[in-house]
Design an enzyme around this catalytic site. Sequence first.
Site, PDB file in Angstrom:
ATOM      1  N   THR A  73      11.078 -42.176 -41.848  1.00 53.97           N
ATOM      2  CA  THR A  73      10.855 -41.532 -40.553  1.00 53.97           C
ATOM      3  C   THR A  73       9.510 -40.808 -40.582  1.00 53.97           C
ATOM      4  O   THR A  73       8.735 -40.892 -39.620  1.00 53.97           O
ATOM      5  CB  THR A  73      12.014 -40.583 -40.210  1.00 53.97           C
ATOM      6  OG1 THR A  73      13.228 -41.355 -40.188  1.00 53.97           O
ATOM      7  CG2 THR A  73      11.830 -39.932 -38.853  1.00 53.97           C
ATOM      8  N   HIS A 213      15.785 -44.129 -50.371  1.00 53.40           N
ATOM      9  CA  HIS A 213      17.246 -44.065 -50.428  1.00 53.40           C
ATOM     10  C   HIS A 213      17.943 -45.327 -49.938  1.00 53.40           C
ATOM     11  O   HIS A 213      19.158 -45.427 -49.986  1.00 53.40           O
ATOM     12  CB  HIS A 213      17.775 -42.827 -49.684  1.00 53.40           C
ATOM     13  CG  HIS A 213      17.748 -42.909 -48.192  1.00 53.40           C
ATOM     14  ND1 HIS A 213      18.862 -43.250 -47.463  1.00 53.40           N
ATOM     15  CD2 HIS A 213      16.764 -42.681 -47.299  1.00 53.40           C
ATOM     16  CE1 HIS A 213      18.549 -43.212 -46.170  1.00 53.40           C
ATOM     17  NE2 HIS A 213      17.282 -42.867 -46.045  1.00 53.40           N
ATOM     18  N   CYS A 338      23.068 -44.348 -37.921  1.00 48.07           N
ATOM     19  CA  CYS A 338      22.695 -43.313 -36.955  1.00 48.07           C
ATOM     20  C   CYS A 338      23.559 -43.399 -35.715  1.00 48.07           C
ATOM     21  O   CYS A 338      23.904 -42.397 -35.118  1.00 48.07           O
ATOM     22  CB  CYS A 338      21.247 -43.470 -36.524  1.00 48.07           C
ATOM     23  SG  CYS A 338      20.154 -43.644 -37.895  1.00 48.07           S
TER      24      CYS A 338
HETATM   25  N1  PLP Z   1      13.716 -47.868 -40.378  1.00 47.09           N
HETATM   26  C1  PLP Z   1      14.798 -48.579 -40.703  1.00 47.09           C
HETATM   27  C2  PLP Z   1      14.817 -50.049 -40.469  1.00 47.09           C
HETATM   28  C3  PLP Z   1      15.907 -47.940 -41.253  1.00 47.09           C
HETATM   29  O1  PLP Z   1      16.992 -48.654 -41.574  1.00 47.09           O
HETATM   30  C4  PLP Z   1      15.857 -46.537 -41.444  1.00 47.09           C
HETATM   31  C5  PLP Z   1      17.034 -45.812 -41.944  1.00 47.09           C
HETATM   32  O2  PLP Z   1      18.125 -45.942 -41.395  1.00 47.09           O
HETATM   33  C6  PLP Z   1      14.702 -45.842 -41.107  1.00 47.09           C
HETATM   34  C7  PLP Z   1      13.654 -46.531 -40.568  1.00 47.09           C
HETATM   35  C8  PLP Z   1      14.586 -44.349 -41.338  1.00 47.09           C
HETATM   36  O3  PLP Z   1      14.442 -44.138 -42.718  1.00 47.09           O
HETATM   37  P1  PLP Z   1      14.591 -42.683 -43.407  1.00 47.09           P
HETATM   38  O4  PLP Z   1      16.044 -42.425 -43.508  1.00 47.09           O
HETATM   39  O5  PLP Z   1      13.967 -42.829 -44.763  1.00 47.09           O
HETATM   40  O6  PLP Z   1      13.858 -41.700 -42.588  1.00 47.09           O
END
Ligand code: PLP
Length: 674
Positions: A73, A213, A338
């Site tokens: 993110t 993660h 999410c």
């Molecule tokens: N992009 C994708 C395709 C994801 O699956 C995720 C996590 O669910 C993210 C972005 C966000 O990642 P992070 O949890 O490291 O902020």
Amino acid sequence: MNHAIYLDGNATSPVLPAAIDAAVRAMRECYGNPSSGHSAGLRARALLDGARRRAVRLLGAGSGRLMFNSGATEGIQSAVLSALCALRERRAQGEDIGTLLVYGATEHKAVPESLAHWNRLLGLHLRLAALPVDGDGLHDLPALRALAPQAALVCTMAANNETGIVSDLAGIERVLNETRSQAYWLVDCVQALGKMKLDLARTRIDYAPFSGHKLYAPKGIGMLYVRDGAPYTPLIVGGGQEAALRSGTENTAGVAALDAVLAALEQGDVLRGDEELHAFRAQLADALRAAFPAIVFNAPFAQSLPTTLNFSVPGLSSRELTDVFDAAGVSVSAGSACSSAKAAPSHVLEAMGLPQWRSASAIRISFGALTDADTIAEACRRIARCGTALSTGGLFAAGGGQAPGDGVLQLGSGAQCSWLVQDAASRACVVIDPQPEFAERIAAGLHGQGYQVLAVLGTTPGADLTTLSRALNLPPALDAFGWPADGDVLALGGQLIRRIACGTDRFSYLLGTETDSGMAPAAVRHAFIGDADPRQLAALLDPDTLLCAARDAQQPFCSSLRAGQLAAPESGAPMQLDAGALQALLLRRPDAVLVDVRERHEYAAGAGTQLAGRTALSVPLARLTGHVAGWLRGAGAPLIFVCRSGARSAKAAHCLRRLGYQHAYTLEGGIALV
Ligand code: PLP
């Protein structure tokens, strides 16, 4: 309960043991600040430099920049901010930058949300344009060709988190090149790390965010690749760490852990290869097909990562499916992590044009390259148990699976609810205030249980009784309330249903036993009152007769005349029990009863609920009202309600306390925490 099998790897993964060791070692031995000049600092710096070199090698980052950050993110924010700042500058210098911020319609929400946020904050006023995908989830390249000349920034993911669909990045690049697009290109590589070969510097990709993660590193560590020559504006400034690209003292333990995962990838024999992962997917898919013969897979396997399966089952909501999987000890998710907390349909499946029922009821199973054959085999066994539990433990059945259900059953839908009174001994039943949307399910369920429906009754003349009556092939009723016989009494096994006029246009139905002198108030267990004021019926009812209304928006389930008069219905001992208080109560009160209020199929999938050596009684919330009458007339033993998270059991305990039952409790946090 058995130890849960984790099949939600696209949401997050467990941490590789070597990564845990590396993080602990880093905290013990490399605790120095990488910016310090002394030996402790130099050791920490060496750790960072080594990890970066390995990441550059693995990702084919060439002369591009690679910074460590907190996750994808943040990487997405940094990339979007950088591209938009550069666009703003180019526009200020008179350049035509285009008008569009193009993003794949199936992107993770972090992408369009960041685009909208920074576009607004920087006052760019570019238009966000979703790039459609086809039925297989692949970007519509002709649509991209049409948009590309006006695109200032294009964002497309490498692999989708909900479906595992792998994008045609080479095709996208070809379109951008052939249209001579000047757009920057952001590729969210979160789900691709370790699963797809990436050779970033050989592509025109400008920005590629990664997240630790999702691949066996801990949360809070990620990376961002920025192509050599692509514009960059730091999101976080301060001490100038990470070559001033991302300030803040580095997360050395996180970097060490991520490096251990990258080392495992480089080594090649720690994580399972594609062939084995494909075999695991085939095994899971076969188990799912056997358990749910009507299953439809929502993404073509040929175009997806082998570690992700996305499916829907006609007639089963994602909530029902996740609950039964959870009860069987298999952790899966509804769509993305999410969105699984919200009940919204998947935007990814909607963008693929799948029918609404499929996007609203989708389930994602995702595993990782550390998952072993025994885990997959056990998952398949548990999936089979889920299938059996769902096919035999339906709404209308009793706890024993195929045995017919008995007593009062509530069928709720939003604020409205219907009631069903079943008599197992005579296999007869009556339905009160049916909602048309339940008609098919009620008819099929009762047919499966061999029930004969004596009447479909309404408490008001406006009720739609015909949809269900037709589905059940019932003969025409005598009036608009569905009453089937002469007189005002209907026999249902050993009990009677007596109808009572409430004013000129309403009926209530009393369920109980009758003597020669009629139905005494104490013998009326339940009163189905529709939306009538129960005080009108006071002379006919006992203070503890359960009032079953046609509305249940707040889920009180049922009420009573006594409950309406109780001043402080929830006084007494605290209702919430933690694990310690549960043990203490069970020791103190051997007569205490554990009541599992999850659905029958959840109870069955978990092979019964055992807590503190006791087996719980299965009383789904829909059957709570049917059991309450007996409890209110019983000896007042403590009732301890349990469910998965503690939410449903709290409703049950509230209901009992409101009715004046002082010894009703709920297990706080649910079975999941015990
Ligand atoms: N992009 C994708 C395709 C994801 O699956 C995720 C996590 O669910 C993210 C972005 C966000 O990642 P992070 O949890 O490291 O902020």
